[in-house]
Every structure is written in structure tokens, then in C-alpha cells.
Design a protein around this motif. Sequence first.
Motif, PDB file in Angstrom:
ATOM      1  N   GLN A   1       0.815  -1.228   0.000  1.00  0.00           N
ATOM      2  CA  GLN A   1       0.000   0.000   0.000  1.00  0.00           C
ATOM      3  C   GLN A   1       0.846   1.273   0.000  1.00  0.00           C
ATOM      4  O   GLN A   1       0.312   2.376   0.065  1.00  0.00           O
ATOM      5  CB  GLN A   1      -0.943  -0.006   1.208  1.00  0.00           C
ATOM      6  N   ALA A   2       2.161   1.134  -0.077  1.00  0.00           N
ATOM      7  CA  ALA A   2       3.051   2.310  -0.094  1.00  0.00           C
ATOM      8  C   ALA A   2       2.920   3.047  -1.426  1.00  0.00           C
ATOM      9  O   ALA A   2       2.726   2.429  -2.466  1.00  0.00           O
ATOM     10  CB  ALA A   2       4.495   1.884   0.133  1.00  0.00           C
ATOM     11  N   PRO A   3       3.038   4.373  -1.392  1.00  0.00           N
ATOM     12  CA  PRO A   3       2.954   5.138  -2.643  1.00  0.00           C
ATOM     13  C   PRO A   3       4.244   5.046  -3.456  1.00  0.00           C
ATOM     14  O   PRO A   3       5.338   4.936  -2.908  1.00  0.00           O
ATOM     15  CB  PRO A   3       2.734   6.578  -2.159  1.00  0.00           C
ATOM     16  N   LEU A   4       4.078   5.070  -4.765  1.00  0.00           N
ATOM     17  CA  LEU A   4       5.205   5.103  -5.695  1.00  0.00           C
ATOM     18  C   LEU A   4       4.990   6.234  -6.693  1.00  0.00           C
ATOM     19  O   LEU A   4       3.860   6.627  -6.968  1.00  0.00           O
ATOM     20  CB  LEU A   4       5.300   3.805  -6.502  1.00  0.00           C
ATOM     21  N   MET A   5       6.085   6.703  -7.267  1.00  0.00           N
ATOM     22  CA  MET A   5       6.021   7.633  -8.388  1.00  0.00           C
ATOM     23  C   MET A   5       6.368   6.831  -9.631  1.00  0.00           C
ATOM     24  O   MET A   5       7.435   6.214  -9.709  1.00  0.00           O
ATOM     25  CB  MET A   5       7.016   8.778  -8.217  1.00  0.00           C
ATOM     26  N   ARG A   6       5.462   6.811 -10.576  1.00  0.00           N
ATOM     27  CA  ARG A   6       5.683   6.123 -11.852  1.00  0.00           C
ATOM     28  C   ARG A   6       6.156   7.162 -12.862  1.00  0.00           C
ATOM     29  O   ARG A   6       5.524   8.209 -13.036  1.00  0.00           O
ATOM     30  CB  ARG A   6       4.399   5.477 -12.337  1.00  0.00           C
TER      31      ARG A   6
ATOM     32  N   TYR B   1       9.448   2.800 -11.570  1.00  0.00           N
ATOM     33  CA  TYR B   1       8.688   3.023 -10.342  1.00  0.00           C
ATOM     34  C   TYR B   1       9.665   3.393  -9.236  1.00  0.00           C
ATOM     35  O   TYR B   1      10.583   2.635  -8.931  1.00  0.00           O
ATOM     36  CB  TYR B   1       7.907   1.758  -9.964  1.00  0.00           C
ATOM     37  N   PHE B   2       9.455   4.560  -8.620  1.00  0.00           N
ATOM     38  CA  PHE B   2      10.358   5.086  -7.604  1.00  0.00           C
ATOM     39  C   PHE B   2       9.679   5.141  -6.244  1.00  0.00           C
ATOM     40  O   PHE B   2       8.521   5.556  -6.142  1.00  0.00           O
ATOM     41  CB  PHE B   2      10.818   6.499  -7.986  1.00  0.00           C
ATOM     42  N   ARG B   3      10.426   4.760  -5.214  1.00  0.00           N
ATOM     43  CA  ARG B   3       9.924   4.876  -3.849  1.00  0.00           C
ATOM     44  C   ARG B   3       9.672   6.345  -3.536  1.00  0.00           C
ATOM     45  O   ARG B   3      10.512   7.200  -3.807  1.00  0.00           O
ATOM     46  CB  ARG B   3      10.940   4.328  -2.861  1.00  0.00           C
ATOM     47  N   ALA B   4       8.526   6.625  -2.935  1.00  0.00           N
ATOM     48  CA  ALA B   4       8.179   8.009  -2.610  1.00  0.00           C
ATOM     49  C   ALA B   4       9.034   8.561  -1.473  1.00  0.00           C
ATOM     50  O   ALA B   4       9.202   9.776  -1.368  1.00  0.00           O
ATOM     51  CB  ALA B   4       6.693   8.103  -2.248  1.00  0.00           C
ATOM     52  N   ASP B   5       9.592   7.684  -0.651  1.00  0.00           N
ATOM     53  CA  ASP B   5      10.380   8.157   0.490  1.00  0.00           C
ATOM     54  C   ASP B   5      11.837   8.440   0.138  1.00  0.00           C
ATOM     55  O   ASP B   5      12.623   8.787   0.997  1.00  0.00           O
ATOM     56  CB  ASP B   5      10.313   7.157   1.651  1.00  0.00           C
ATOM     57  N   GLY B   6      12.194   8.322  -1.131  1.00  0.00           N
ATOM     58  CA  GLY B   6      13.584   8.558  -1.486  1.00  0.00           C
ATOM     59  C   GLY B   6      13.777   9.136  -2.875  1.00  0.00           C
ATOM     60  O   GLY B   6      14.867   9.071  -3.433  1.00  0.00           O
ATOM     61  N   PHE B   7      12.721   9.718  -3.447  1.00  0.00           N
ATOM     62  CA  PHE B   7      12.818  10.191  -4.816  1.00  0.00           C
ATOM     63  C   PHE B   7      12.184  11.557  -4.955  1.00  0.00           C
ATOM     64  O   PHE B   7      11.097  11.800  -4.449  1.00  0.00           O
ATOM     65  CB  PHE B   7      12.112   9.207  -5.755  1.00  0.00           C
ATOM     66  N   THR B   8      12.864  12.435  -5.646  1.00  0.00           N
ATOM     67  CA  THR B   8      12.338  13.759  -6.000  1.00  0.00           C
ATOM     68  C   THR B   8      12.570  13.939  -7.490  1.00  0.00           C
ATOM     69  O   THR B   8      13.670  13.654  -7.983  1.00  0.00           O
ATOM     70  CB  THR B   8      13.075  14.872  -5.233  1.00  0.00           C
ATOM     71  N   TYR B   9      11.573  14.391  -8.193  1.00  0.00           N
ATOM     72  CA  TYR B   9      11.700  14.621  -9.622  1.00  0.00           C
ATOM     73  C   TYR B   9      11.776  16.122  -9.841  1.00  0.00           C
ATOM     74  O   TYR B   9      10.882  16.863  -9.439  1.00  0.00           O
ATOM     75  CB  TYR B   9      10.497  14.025 -10.360  1.00  0.00           C
ATOM     76  N   LYS B  10      12.850  16.583 -10.474  1.00  0.00           N
ATOM     77  CA  LYS B  10      13.040  17.998 -10.766  1.00  0.00           C
ATOM     78  C   LYS B  10      13.219  18.175 -12.258  1.00  0.00           C
ATOM     79  O   LYS B  10      13.857  17.341 -12.910  1.00  0.00           O
ATOM     80  CB  LYS B  10      14.275  18.539 -10.039  1.00  0.00           C
ATOM     81  N   ALA B  11      12.706  19.250 -12.790  1.00  0.00           N
ATOM     82  CA  ALA B  11      12.846  19.511 -14.216  1.00  0.00           C
ATOM     83  C   ALA B  11      12.919  21.007 -14.453  1.00  0.00           C
ATOM     84  O   ALA B  11      12.372  21.800 -13.690  1.00  0.00           O
ATOM     85  CB  ALA B  11      11.666  18.917 -14.981  1.00  0.00           C
ATOM     86  N   VAL B  12      13.586  21.380 -15.511  1.00  0.00           N
ATOM     87  CA  VAL B  12      13.595  22.758 -15.993  1.00  0.00           C
ATOM     88  C   VAL B  12      12.858  22.738 -17.322  1.00  0.00           C
ATOM     89  O   VAL B  12      13.246  22.000 -18.229  1.00  0.00           O
ATOM     90  CB  VAL B  12      15.033  23.290 -16.176  1.00  0.00           C
ATOM     91  N   VAL B  13      11.802  23.498 -17.413  1.00  0.00           N
ATOM     92  CA  VAL B  13      11.003  23.550 -18.633  1.00  0.00           C
ATOM     93  C   VAL B  13      11.284  24.893 -19.301  1.00  0.00           C
ATOM     94  O   VAL B  13      11.062  25.934 -18.718  1.00  0.00           O
ATOM     95  CB  VAL B  13       9.497  23.391 -18.326  1.00  0.00           C
ATOM     96  N   ARG B  14      11.796  24.836 -20.520  1.00  0.00           N
ATOM     97  CA  ARG B  14      12.113  26.065 -21.265  1.00  0.00           C
ATOM     98  C   ARG B  14      11.095  26.269 -22.375  1.00  0.00           C
ATOM     99  O   ARG B  14      10.606  25.315 -22.943  1.00  0.00           O
ATOM    100  CB  ARG B  14      13.500  25.955 -21.858  1.00  0.00           C
ATOM    101  N   ARG B  15      10.832  27.501 -22.661  1.00  0.00           N
ATOM    102  CA  ARG B  15       9.916  27.847 -23.763  1.00  0.00           C
ATOM    103  C   ARG B  15      10.648  28.658 -24.785  1.00  0.00           C
ATOM    104  O   ARG B  15      11.511  29.396 -24.513  1.00  0.00           O
ATOM    105  CB  ARG B  15       8.730  28.653 -23.256  1.00  0.00           C
TER     106      ARG B  15
END
Length: 136
Positions: free
Chosen positions: A98-103, A122-136
Motif C-alpha cells: 500500500q506504499a505510494p510510488l512515483m511512476r 517506479y520510484f519509492r516516494a520516500d527517497g525520490f524527488t523529480y526535478k525539471a527545468v522547462v524552457r519555452r
Amino acid sequence: VREINAPEECAKALGVAPGSRVLSIKLLRTVDGKPLAYGIVYGQPELLQAVIREDIETNDVMTLFESRLRFRLKNTHVETSALLAGKARAKHLGIAAQAPLMRVKFTPHDVNDRPLMHADMYFRADGFTYKAVVRR
């Protein structure tokens, strides 16, 4: 690592007919001995065999495409969502079902707009951060 018939979503992302033969690579990524990510990479067998020869066990697939295989990337299609781990993924990641994941699903394209692979991670929510730079 095994050759399989491409699942529908994978075939669409790779621009091949459903059921075409692709190589699938199941990955488990760890940090300090703790499982962080589990997933499957799909692609044309000869292309993924080249990635495997470049040491996929200790290198990021995208890094291998760019640095060792000399592909120039045009873009990467990325889709993220949250979901519960479920029994199978929980077992691989050492967490509760029942743990959350980031897909994160992604498909990088080279400068000729050819999809190089399709990954479903699939990434564990307790150890993953997704960062992005979006350019236009």
C-alpha cells in the motif's frame, strides 16, 4: 534481460507494430544498498544490446546513450503519475504493497526523432524527488 513481444503501450511509444520483438531489461536501482527504483526498459534488441555492453548495471541508460553511444537527443516524452506499489513492485522495492510510488514513463528521441527506448520506472516516494527545468 529477455526478448519479448512488444506490449501495446511499448509498441506505440517505439513506433513499431504491437507484438514486434523487443528486448526488455528489468532494472533495480539501489542507493547505499537500499532499493530506490524498479522498472523495465524496452527497445530494439540490437540497440539495447549495445547499452548492455556499456555497463547498464552501474550507469544510467540515458547517460549511456549520450556519452558512450554518442546519440544526440532531440527530446524525451515523459509522463509521471502516483500509484500504490502493489505486491510485485513492493517486493522488489522492500516496501508495503500500500506504499505510494512515483511512476515515470519516458521515451527519448534522437535528433532524427527516432524513439531510442521506452522505460516504465517506479520510484519509492520516500527517497525520490523529480526535478525539471522547462524552457519555452
